[in-house]
Design a protein around this motif. Structure first.
Motif, PDB file in Angstrom:
ATOM      1  N   PRO A  58       0.814  -1.230   0.000  1.00 19.42           N
ATOM      2  CA  PRO A  58       0.000   0.000   0.000  1.00 19.42           C
ATOM      3  C   PRO A  58       0.841   1.271   0.000  1.00 19.42           C
ATOM      4  N   LEU A  59       2.031   1.208   0.588  1.00 17.52           N
ATOM      5  CA  LEU A  59       2.924   2.359   0.572  1.00 17.52           C
ATOM      6  C   LEU A  59       3.301   2.715  -0.867  1.00 17.52           C
ATOM      7  N   LEU A  60       3.678   1.732  -1.657  1.00 16.10           N
ATOM      8  CA  LEU A  60       4.004   1.954  -3.068  1.00 16.10           C
ATOM      9  C   LEU A  60       2.800   2.490  -3.828  1.00 16.10           C
ATOM     10  N   GLN A  61       1.648   1.935  -3.541  1.00 16.44           N
ATOM     11  CA  GLN A  61       0.420   2.369  -4.224  1.00 16.44           C
ATOM     12  C   GLN A  61       0.136   3.838  -3.943  1.00 16.44           C
ATOM     13  N   GLN A  62       0.261   4.254  -2.685  1.00 18.29           N
ATOM     14  CA  GLN A  62      -0.060   5.633  -2.324  1.00 18.29           C
ATOM     15  C   GLN A  62       0.932   6.620  -2.945  1.00 18.29           C
ATOM     16  N   ILE A  63       2.210   6.306  -2.920  1.00 17.37           N
ATOM     17  CA  ILE A  63       3.208   7.203  -3.511  1.00 17.37           C
ATOM     18  C   ILE A  63       2.984   7.317  -5.018  1.00 17.37           C
ATOM     19  N   ASN A  64       2.724   6.194  -5.660  1.00 12.35           N
ATOM     20  CA  ASN A  64       2.499   6.203  -7.099  1.00 12.35           C
ATOM     21  C   ASN A  64       1.253   7.016  -7.459  1.00 12.35           C
ATOM     22  N   ARG A  66      -0.050   9.541  -5.721  1.00 14.48           N
ATOM     23  CA  ARG A  66       0.207  10.967  -5.511  1.00 14.48           C
ATOM     24  C   ARG A  66       1.018  11.557  -6.656  1.00 14.48           C
ATOM     25  N   TYR A  67       1.981  10.798  -7.175  1.00 13.46           N
ATOM     26  CA  TYR A  67       2.765  11.286  -8.309  1.00 13.46           C
ATOM     27  C   TYR A  67       1.875  11.500  -9.525  1.00 13.46           C
ATOM     28  N   LYS A  68       0.933  10.584  -9.742  1.00 14.87           N
ATOM     29  CA  LYS A  68       0.038  10.719 -10.894  1.00 14.87           C
ATOM     30  C   LYS A  68      -0.889  11.918 -10.731  1.00 14.87           C
ATOM     31  N   GLU A  69      -1.406  12.103  -9.513  1.00 11.50           N
ATOM     32  CA  GLU A  69      -2.369  13.174  -9.278  1.00 11.50           C
ATOM     33  C   GLU A  69      -1.729  14.555  -9.354  1.00 11.50           C
ATOM     34  N   THR A  70      -0.495  14.682  -8.876  1.00 17.86           N
ATOM     35  CA  THR A  70       0.149  15.995  -8.794  1.00 17.86           C
ATOM     36  C   THR A  70       1.166  16.235  -9.899  1.00 17.86           C
ATOM     37  N   ASN A  71       1.464  15.168 -10.662  1.00 12.89           N
ATOM     38  CA  ASN A  71       2.464  15.262 -11.736  1.00 12.89           C
ATOM     39  C   ASN A  71       3.808  15.760 -11.210  1.00 12.89           C
ATOM     40  N   GLN A  72       4.148  15.343  -9.976  1.00  8.59           N
ATOM     41  CA  GLN A  72       5.405  15.759  -9.369  1.00  8.59           C
ATOM     42  C   GLN A  72       6.536  14.827  -9.781  1.00  8.59           C
ATOM     43  N   GLN A 145      23.610  15.937  10.020  1.00  9.27           N
ATOM     44  CA  GLN A 145      24.422  16.491   8.935  1.00  9.27           C
ATOM     45  C   GLN A 145      23.563  17.142   7.845  1.00  9.27           C
ATOM     46  N   ARG A 146      22.279  17.279   8.099  1.00  8.87           N
ATOM     47  CA  ARG A 146      21.336  17.910   7.170  1.00  8.87           C
ATOM     48  C   ARG A 146      21.374  17.261   5.780  1.00  8.87           C
ATOM     49  N   ALA A 147      21.504  15.960   5.777  1.00 15.20           N
ATOM     50  CA  ALA A 147      21.603  15.242   4.512  1.00 15.20           C
ATOM     51  C   ALA A 147      20.244  14.890   3.924  1.00 15.20           C
ATOM     52  N   LEU A 148      19.173  14.991   4.731  1.00 17.39           N
ATOM     53  CA  LEU A 148      17.836  14.730   4.212  1.00 17.39           C
ATOM     54  C   LEU A 148      16.813  15.554   4.981  1.00 17.39           C
ATOM     55  N   HIS A 149      15.639  15.730   4.361  1.00 16.67           N
ATOM     56  CA  HIS A 149      14.586  16.553   4.949  1.00 16.67           C
ATOM     57  C   HIS A 149      13.266  15.801   4.923  1.00 16.67           C
ATOM     58  N   PHE A 150      12.414  16.099   5.901  1.00 15.31           N
ATOM     59  CA  PHE A 150      11.157  15.376   6.041  1.00 15.31           C
ATOM     60  C   PHE A 150       9.928  16.252   5.794  1.00 15.31           C
ATOM     61  N   ASP A 151      10.100  17.430   5.215  1.00 18.02           N
ATOM     62  CA  ASP A 151       8.962  18.330   5.058  1.00 18.02           C
ATOM     63  C   ASP A 151       7.909  17.789   4.092  1.00 18.02           C
ATOM     64  N   GLU A 152       8.261  16.818   3.243  1.00 14.11           N
ATOM     65  CA  GLU A 152       7.295  16.222   2.326  1.00 14.11           C
ATOM     66  C   GLU A 152       6.957  14.775   2.699  1.00 14.11           C
TER      67      GLU A 152
END
Length: 448
Positions: A58-64, A66-72, A145-152
């Motif tokens: 379901p995690l893969l399904q939801q990410i996929n 959202r990408y389709k809906e927002t064209n991100q 080390q600020r190598a990644l962000h979680f704002d999204e």
């Protein structure tokens, strides 16, 4: 029920079909619809029940979606989903599952853990990663080390939560959660629901749906459990004997310490049995190479400490051996769960000496039955291991044929507590045979 009825996308269904899976397990059929609905969940599921797919699909399904809906498109260092796991081995295993299930999707993932080059992992994040599977320690290093962000970030998964707490990760987990967006979906999976796990869930998860599959007997692994009582000094010789006499082709052998693992490998090799070991004293590269060789069959016998008890998915592993019984009952459950996976049959063998009696009682009390005992005539026991008191009724709970005074029960316990000295059989052909089952089973749990 089929995977198609769970409303997964055709691309994900194609990947599932490629892997040869026809229908979901109990935890998958219960968890996937809830996760797809966007709700938080707390799920209790034993190892070997298909737990990983119940959140990865379901995690893969939801990410996929959202990408389709927002064209991100991918944005470097911006992570969509975070999966926290207790060990490096489990991180690799979960990330492999993501790659397998998402092979037809444009979704990127990575496993993040210590013991390897951190700069290479930073570069992966710069290129862009949707899903990060991480151990808490290395993830905190990356955060500092600020190598990644979680704002999204949209989803947090706590996998093997009980194990993470047992390993002392609670402070690291809390520090990580403090840095995540408040608006997110939370999934917690644990083999056991201790007070500590429920405390973590209460602080992390909002109005969760609780899912359990413990009562689903149809989906329990098919594992034949048996033990051999043996004097502690004879364990390595007995193990070698079983391997040769029963013509074992493969076994994952659990032992308590890394020093003991190295010693056992040496003892086996002196008897002509090639073996390898994995433990915390070996580098990550060596551990990964050895596990890969064991999965491929190039290594037949692998001696492992507790680091291998969870997260390893070794296809068609026919047998695990408890050279040492673990001090915690949950560890026994997870160890034997390495075999008998995905509906296959497995075998769990334990070598039990007298000083393991306390652990044996606790394990049999949790299982609710006595583990079948077999004896090897060439290894007479000088220090007998008594039958667990789970088998003997208290005086005030007489059973059929019992006088209520406990006299027959005492005679039975005395009978099975006598040393198994069979010196006269040393000249006979060696064989393994089952001992007689005790007559009584008490409804009362063992109190330790």
């Amino acid at each position: 029920m089929s995977f198609a009825t769970l409303k997964l996308s055709p691309l994900i269904l194609n990947a599932i079909d490629d892997l040869g899976y026809s229908k979901p397990t109990a935890i998958q059929s219960k968890a996937i619809p809830v996760v797809l609905s966007g709700k938080d969940i707390i799920a209790a599921a034993q190892t070997g029940t298909g737990k990983t797919a119940s959140f990865v699909l379901p995690l893969l399904q939801q990410i996929n979606t959202r990408y389709k809906e927002t064209n991100q498109k991918l944005r470097g260092k911006r992570v969509r989903a975070l999966i926290l796991v207790p060990t490096r081995e489990l991180a690799v295993q979960v990330e492999t599952s993501i790659a397998d299930y998402g092979k037809y999707l444009s979704i990127r993932s990575m496993a993040m853990y210590g013991g390897v080059d951190i700069d290479a992992q930073k570069q992966r994040l710069i290129w862009g990663v949707d899903i990060v599977v991480a151990t808490p320690g290395r993830l905190l290093d990356m955060i500092h080390q600020r190598a990644l962000h979680f704002d999204e970030l949209d989803m947090l998964v706590l996998d093997e939560a009980d194990r993470m707490l047992d390993m002392g990760f609670i402070d690291d987990i809390n520090k990580i959660i403090e840095r995540l967006p408040e608006q997110r979906q939370n999934l917690l999976f644990s083999a056991t629901m201790s007070e500590a796990v429920r405390g973590l869930a209460k602080r992390t998860i909002h109005k969760p749906v609780e899912i359990t599959t413990d009562a689903d007997k149809a989906n329990k692994p098919k594992i034949q459990q048996w033990l051999v009582t043996v004097d502690k000094t004879d364990k390595s010789a007995l193990l070698s004997h079983l391997i040769k006499e029963l013509t074992w082709q493969q076994a994952l052998i659990f032992i308590e310490t890394k020093h003991g693992a190295a010693k056992l490998v040496s003892q086996l090799e002196k008897r002509g049995i090639a073996a390898e070991s994995i433990h915390s004293g070996r580098t990550q590269d060596i551990r990964e190479r050895i596990l890969s060789d064991f999965k491929s069959g190039d290594i037949k016998f692998l001696v492992a400490t507790g680091i291998a008890a969870r997260g390893l998915d070794i296809g068609d592993l026919s047998r695990v051996v408890n050279y040492d019984l673990p001090s915690k009952v949950d560890d026994y459950i997870h160890r034997i769960g390495r075999t008998g996976r995905a509906g296959a049959e497995g075998e769990a063998v334990s070598l039990v000496s007298k000083d393991n009696f306390r652990e044996l009682c606790a394990i049999e009390s949790r299982l609710g039955h006595i583990i079948e005992r077999k004896e090897v005539t060439e290894f007479p026991v000088k220090k007998a291991v008594p039958i667990s008191v789970l088998n003997f009724q208290p005086k005030n709970a007489p059973s059929k044929g019992n006088t209520g005074k406990g006299s027959e029960s005492k005679r039975e316990q005395a009978k099975y507590s006598k040393p198994n000295n069979r010196g006269a059989n040393q000249g006979r052909k060696s064989h393994v045979r089952q001992t007689d089952e005790p007559k009584y089973k008490s409804p009362w749990p063992v109190k330790l």
